[in-house]
Design an enzyme around this catalytic site. Sequence first.
Site, PDB file in Angstrom:
ATOM      1  N   GLY B 206       0.780  -1.218  -0.076  1.00 20.19           N
ATOM      2  CA  GLY B 206       0.121  -0.079  -0.018  1.00 20.19           C
ATOM      3  C   GLY B 206       0.963   1.225   0.045  1.00 20.19           C
ATOM      4  O   GLY B 206       2.127   1.361  -0.488  1.00 20.19           O
ATOM      5  N   THR B 235      -4.252  -2.113  -2.087  1.00 25.02           N
ATOM      6  CA  THR B 235      -4.912  -1.436  -1.033  1.00 25.02           C
ATOM      7  C   THR B 235      -6.290  -1.636  -1.199  1.00 25.02           C
ATOM      8  O   THR B 235      -7.002  -1.187  -2.129  1.00 25.02           O
ATOM      9  CB  THR B 235      -4.800   0.184  -1.173  1.00 25.02           C
ATOM     10  N   ASP B 237      -8.447  -0.644   0.502  1.00 25.99           N
ATOM     11  CA  ASP B 237      -9.457   0.534   0.825  1.00 25.99           C
ATOM     12  C   ASP B 237      -9.602   1.433  -0.656  1.00 25.99           C
ATOM     13  O   ASP B 237     -10.349   2.404  -0.506  1.00 25.99           O
ATOM     14  CB  ASP B 237      -8.808   1.382   1.588  1.00 25.99           C
ATOM     15  N   GLU B 336     -14.723   2.542   8.338  1.00 24.97           N
ATOM     16  CA  GLU B 336     -13.953   2.559   9.438  1.00 24.97           C
ATOM     17  C   GLU B 336     -13.394   3.815  10.079  1.00 24.97           C
ATOM     18  O   GLU B 336     -13.584   4.129  11.171  1.00 24.97           O
ATOM     19  CB  GLU B 336     -12.708   1.817   8.959  1.00 24.97           C
ATOM     20  N   TYR B 394     -12.359  -8.911   8.163  1.00 25.61           N
ATOM     21  CA  TYR B 394     -11.474 -10.225   7.983  1.00 25.61           C
ATOM     22  C   TYR B 394     -12.029 -11.301   7.049  1.00 25.61           C
ATOM     23  O   TYR B 394     -11.532 -12.064   6.367  1.00 25.61           O
ATOM     24  CB  TYR B 394     -11.107 -10.875   9.325  1.00 25.61           C
ATOM     25  N   MET B 395     -13.698 -11.329   6.818  1.00 27.69           N
ATOM     26  CA  MET B 395     -14.102 -12.079   5.882  1.00 27.69           C
ATOM     27  C   MET B 395     -14.008 -11.541   4.465  1.00 27.69           C
ATOM     28  O   MET B 395     -14.123 -12.356   3.530  1.00 27.69           O
ATOM     29  CB  MET B 395     -15.614 -12.363   6.357  1.00 27.69           C
ATOM     30  N   ILE B 396     -13.829 -10.103   4.474  1.00 31.23           N
ATOM     31  CA  ILE B 396     -13.761  -9.564   3.248  1.00 31.23           C
ATOM     32  C   ILE B 396     -12.300  -9.515   2.636  1.00 31.23           C
ATOM     33  O   ILE B 396     -12.136 -10.058   1.499  1.00 31.23           O
ATOM     34  CB  ILE B 396     -14.216  -7.915   3.150  1.00 31.23           C
TER      35      ILE B 396
END
EC number: 2.7.1.11
Lengths: 473, 473, 473, 473
Positions: B206, B235, B237, B336, B394-396
């Site tokens: 990142g 990244t 995000d 987030e 964490y599942m994503i």
Amino acid sequence: MAVSYTEATNAGTEFHLADHNLSNTDTSANTLPFSTVKLPHLIDYLHDLQAHPNPLEHNQFYHPTDGFYITESDVILRHIVQDLSSPLHSAAYHRAGPRNRVFFDPSQTRAAIVTCGGLCPGMNTVIRELVVALWDLYGVRQIFGIKSGYRGFYSMEPVELNPKLVHNWHKSGGTALETSRGGFDLQKIVDAIQDRGFNQVYIIGGDGTMRGAVNIFDEICRRKLKISVGGIPKTVDNDVGIIDRSFGFQTAVETALQAISAANVEAESAVNGIGIVKLMGRSTGHIALHATLSSRDVDCCLIPETDFYLEGKGGLFEFLEQQLKDTGHAVLVVAEGAGQNLIPRTDAQKEEKDESGNPVFLDVGGWLKSELKKWWEREHPDELLTVKYIDPTYMIRAVPANATDSLYCTLVAHSAIHGVMAGYTGFVSGPINDSFAYIPLEEVAQAKNGVDVKDHKWAWVRSITNQPDFARK
Amino acid sequence: MAVSYTEATNAGTEFHLADHNLSNTDTSANTLPFSTVKLPHLIDYLHDLQAHPNPLEHNQFYHPTDGFYITESDVILRHIVQDLSSPLHSAAYHRAGPRNRVFFDPSQTRAAIVTCGGLCPGMNTVIRELVVALWDLYGVRQIFGIKSGYRGFYSMEPVELNPKLVHNWHKSGGTALETSRGGFDLQKIVDAIQDRGFNQVYIIGGDGTMRGAVNIFDEICRRKLKISVGGIPKTVDNDVGIIDRSFGFQTAVETALQAISAANVEAESAVNGIGIVKLMGRSTGHIALHATLSSRDVDCCLIPETDFYLEGKGGLFEFLEQQLKDTGHAVLVVAEGAGQNLIPRTDAQKEEKDESGNPVFLDVGGWLKSELKKWWEREHPDELLTVKYIDPTYMIRAVPANATDSLYCTLVAHSAIHGVMAGYTGFVSGPINDSFAYIPLEEVAQAKNGVDVKDHKWAWVRSITNQPDFARK
Amino acid sequence: MAVSYTEATNAGTEFHLADHNLSNTDTSANTLPFSTVKLPHLIDYLHDLQAHPNPLEHNQFYHPTDGFYITESDVILRHIVQDLSSPLHSAAYHRAGPRNRVFFDPSQTRAAIVTCGGLCPGMNTVIRELVVALWDLYGVRQIFGIKSGYRGFYSMEPVELNPKLVHNWHKSGGTALETSRGGFDLQKIVDAIQDRGFNQVYIIGGDGTMRGAVNIFDEICRRKLKISVGGIPKTVDNDVGIIDRSFGFQTAVETALQAISAANVEAESAVNGIGIVKLMGRSTGHIALHATLSSRDVDCCLIPETDFYLEGKGGLFEFLEQQLKDTGHAVLVVAEGAGQNLIPRTDAQKEEKDESGNPVFLDVGGWLKSELKKWWEREHPDELLTVKYIDPTYMIRAVPANATDSLYCTLVAHSAIHGVMAGYTGFVSGPINDSFAYIPLEEVAQAKNGVDVKDHKWAWVRSITNQPDFARK
Amino acid sequence: MAVSYTEATNAGTEFHLADHNLSNTDTSANTLPFSTVKLPHLIDYLHDLQAHPNPLEHNQFYHPTDGFYITESDVILRHIVQDLSSPLHSAAYHRAGPRNRVFFDPSQTRAAIVTCGGLCPGMNTVIRELVVALWDLYGVRQIFGIKSGYRGFYSMEPVELNPKLVHNWHKSGGTALETSRGGFDLQKIVDAIQDRGFNQVYIIGGDGTMRGAVNIFDEICRRKLKISVGGIPKTVDNDVGIIDRSFGFQTAVETALQAISAANVEAESAVNGIGIVKLMGRSTGHIALHATLSSRDVDCCLIPETDFYLEGKGGLFEFLEQQLKDTGHAVLVVAEGAGQNLIPRTDAQKEEKDESGNPVFLDVGGWLKSELKKWWEREHPDELLTVKYIDPTYMIRAVPANATDSLYCTLVAHSAIHGVMAGYTGFVSGPINDSFAYIPLEEVAQAKNGVDVKDHKWAWVRSITNQPDFARK
């Protein structure tokens, strides 16, 4: 700069509606390497039309800020890959989005939505979003679904639609409005539109449908009706030009990977196993190409845009023989329209046409399977060969849209509505280099989107599969 | 036109390596509204370097045709949405793809691959593709994985990689090379690279990682080593600038929809049910935004780029109250990093930093849940309220790449290799307006990619959710 | 047996035992090692009730053949794993299915359906199947949904249901009727049932709900109303006894695997990575156990039925230390109710109760994560440790039923209807050794279904994970 | 019965009945309505074989507790649905699980694993579990995979297997050992087993394979070799008898639903749309039946166990005509083996046999599609009809096992190992009423598992689809 509708109005008599040069461009006034593509507008032939402020102004919760409304000077460049050693030139298209003035009073608006042609992931999502956005954003309350494609305009009762009814439609593949091929009767259709009082017509369909939509638009212009026609290109094959891709395409590729994975499992689990997957794509190999690049399993990808041959040096059999020797298995992906010139055709097959009047496509996958078996029996009569052939067509086109396509469906539907409300007509909405723009229907109806086999996307495929280039020497 | 490496060589002394003005542009020579961004090249400081013909020339099955090799005049325009009423200007980046000459002899090439930072769908796919393409396309046989991120260069044995070993890596999420944060020690890292004889270093990470990569690249230049550094932005995000998006982003959005759908089910199945989903995005709300546009279930989307407030007119509570009254349930998506300024912080929390030295983010989802419950109990003590909060992070980030991202992984890895083999260094490969290009590492390390809340993507969200604009009056 | 129907039977001189005595619990007359469990029936207290031929007789397309109707002598044995060295004995339950006579006239039937408690995959499917089968098979036209659980009987208007309305409900998780906990007020509920004229009540819920249903059934008996009560056990934890499993359980396990897989990816992609997944199961570890056996990724599974400890020989830390040393990562699955006695509780937490009056469960996953970090910092201050904790609860319970559970939903709903139409009451339908049977509500309300840690299913887990048995010595 | 164990028992003075007589089929001594099925054991013909304590005793982390070891008196009852009005009788099978004594020294054990016949979800999982459990539980270190089915024993080198190699095999469908049909040569196979020193042979395959396994077992008995043969039934069609179902079946049904859903979407999206899905099942309709009960979309389900006809009263056409009139569309599910007697066969087709020597099955789906079109054109020449036919066979059988089947694969593999280690031979492991048991190979090789159309499962289908019973009058 591009012609805005106000200038068009001013220009008045020079506007040659008869010959439809709406896609003409005007770059003479400056030295920019762009020409902005003109968009048809109701005011082109209804010069006294009144504009209203956009009802979005009065939303309870949010307030349009600076830059919210798109102006006529906002454009999207089409050609962004440039060879600096040549002179530059690019078309520029009007950016999609809400305009600060609209030409429809929501309380007088009566919208019709129709789906034509084959299935494609996301059709129901587009319909749902048209209904919800017309209702919620612009306050339109008269929204109708035309059943069964073009023929539904004159042969069936429209279905009244509202947000509650369509709430969960996006969860199902296909089209809740039903669809059909053919049934296009121009006069009957325009008469029906007029009789039922529709003044916004949203047409979701492929290139054939768009050619029909051009005719409907022309006839509406001829009759000088205050009816806007907005098109939404639908083509799972991705064969519609100018736009980046159509909705459902990414979902189709994603789903195609399941079939490729299955073919690979079948091939790997057999002695000398070959898996063949036929993917949609009559004139273009986009799905086959993208699925090949997304998968790690494909050894050879055959598309309509390139010829191939079976026997001899550099041919498919030679390549597969090497592949089986090296790894024990091979996976072929073949687009529906590939190799049509190689498959022997009976006299009856030479005559046959499909419902849209196109020549019937022969089953290239089945033919390949049978040719492979004959070849192996001839060359290696004592060795095992297993060929498994998968045609996942109907399992691909019937799934709901994935996230990427769902977002597309939202944007394409909202774009179309903003354009129609703003008085544009005879256009489609679609993404150009990832930004939604408006494109004249006529351009889209004529543009083809083939795989450019001289370009790098195809080179990627060849570098990944290591397949022959079938450039026989 | 842009500076090609040959001209750069000719220019010699003017090349100011010290101040790193590699991203300078040169448009003086023509009137084009573009400036091509210069790309660092080994020959910038190793002036005698010899070029070889590209080994792709000698492939058994296919033969590079006209246009296969990308030249220095092939560029990608960055700004394609234009406002014609302002003067036009766009940066242009060199197009990614094979060059006809390379600066590495495959038999002498020793490549290292490292992954740093958090997980992202597709990391294993990128690694796999780097290995397979180096091996198959260019015939490189010495390929190594650095374990555990930057610290692995100097503290662990590299793992030798080959196509057979990595064959199925793309089927698993995460990174088989393991990853970690921190551990960046410039001298130790460059010493280790030199000691182990690596001459190609592929760095997947990142913005923090890319800033480290810039330092590595600078130090390599300083030492005048024949080592190319190629970056691949990672990244989840999507907060890295210039490029359209990074790999894994579409998969993250797709997976986020499962959490949103679950939150919606929970909300719909309760009396006055509210579902909250927290999605990744510390400084940017891209995932939240895209998930909202892809889903049909989100009633309000909160991102770091816009402020919001809870109480009073135009606040979140007022909106939710209306929503519960109208439909009986509501779904909130919150990035987030949203609302961090609203959450009360203990003194300890004010001090705390995470492993990368960033201030610790407080759990906005948990805070919202608790504030909602307090508000409801205060306002409607006798009515039921159910708030369910889902944090699917964490599942994503641990799932494998979907088809769209897999294709991206292939192209970004091949692009990086073609660039490195051609002698470029200190660059990343990534898509600009859907075409892969090369961008100087330094530019990417500094560019931020926030959601432009004045732009239309954000307007789409607001038109879909009908949420307040929190513009308190 | 406690329930009032035995008294009713005793009282019943008018009761024509010739017709119904097969459901007596009476094995004295023969030497069979079975005792058939008696099922309550309306005729137990409404002795003059008239039976009609089953309307299934008159179906247009198919014709009940020999063996179509289930008789009173068809039973299902419960205990099929036998130790031949001990005396055998098994309960036997009446087999579910259509009877040749029914005690309800469809035109006079007024059915109510209610869902209570937490979500579980398949609730909507069960509701849909109840509606469709009542309508299509038996011709019932008055079918109502009670909103919001038990409190909905007396506080909300019932929703009229029909096959068209519920057609696609099975595609969504959760319950379209909404659900809630608590709100049980016996007199109000039975009054409401009576006032609204319902004569069939289908109650979908867990053990708490079933205890409520027993009370409703008892009160209906006391009032001698012609109202049948059919229960359908719903418990995603699988903690309801006697039946094999409840609907949604297989789906929950399937979905749990996604979380375990993510935890494994996180663990494998880090240096000394530990993934923790908390799965549903307050009093029982069935989901944790099945997920562990279905996955290949779990190193240790902790359930409420067995104690464990952290420190010292044979403890969790020792095991994990070994695991990290051997493979570099570990995955823990922990049921919600495990280790509750180990977690320190504040005074407030000691007092707190949830909506159903149960003691509040503390977050065992978060506690484990924090204890692991403290332990590692103490023992290995210079080494990295990464602990990722995933709580997928709401993402598991909100999904629609998979194929296996969908089939279950169909059969359990049809079974319940056949039983209720045949005049049984105070029973549930559910599978016993894979065949659907009828079980008295009271038995089900009292039976617990824990994991038998002396049995082999648990031994399987231990042989797969190789985890310690925490039998401290 | 072919097997020598009865003789062995008779002959057996050395045979310590005290240890082993529990497996006799002997109910005379008591009045139990069971007869326990005897299981072949090495000691039947190798009377001096020494037993050892089970190595599980010495596990580092857990300690077998009371009840951990299964004894000879633990049995599973087969018939649990009883008609109490008839005399009861049931077979009882030995329960699967570890025994306290084993007849193989792990250091001397040499195991071979082979997969034969067609693909089925879970094959790789079973192989993986066999390898991992032999290695981890019993400490076996010599484990080999036989490539390409039976012919691989004598024509290919075995592949050495270990836990690291097979670690991720369960993530892929198919079989990494490859499979083939035919190639059975008894003497060559047993010679090869003997030559290579294998003393445990695990055979994964369907009924044909099991018949071969019986022959191998018989020949091994005849040669009095210390080689145990353990079978694991594999049949995606679920046509193997005695056991509840085979692994992969639930996954196949789950995957079949995707095809049915696609067919339904195609049918619903067209005017008079009919979707046909052909599912696996040559002699039995289990997949079709279960898929029909799990889906909500099927209007008619045709299986080999019942006849049907097209024309006339009570025929398929009449039913479909009504269906199209009522709902506008219809979905047919048809098992591969249905209607074979109706399809006209050319002389060549009458002769043709497949690789396993079975008569070639004609494509019932394609035939139905063409008959439907002819019928409609005849009866309704002016109305649209769309028939879409999907054959998802290879996409179903090539997927990895779902959670339910994965658990099955674990248990069936561990069961087989425990049985083989304990000296049993000529048996398969499989679930009987949901508990794993051991069944003589010979019984399984002969048992058929058809759909009992007099039973309730089939009645469920008919009550759900409302389809005709084709009982022409």
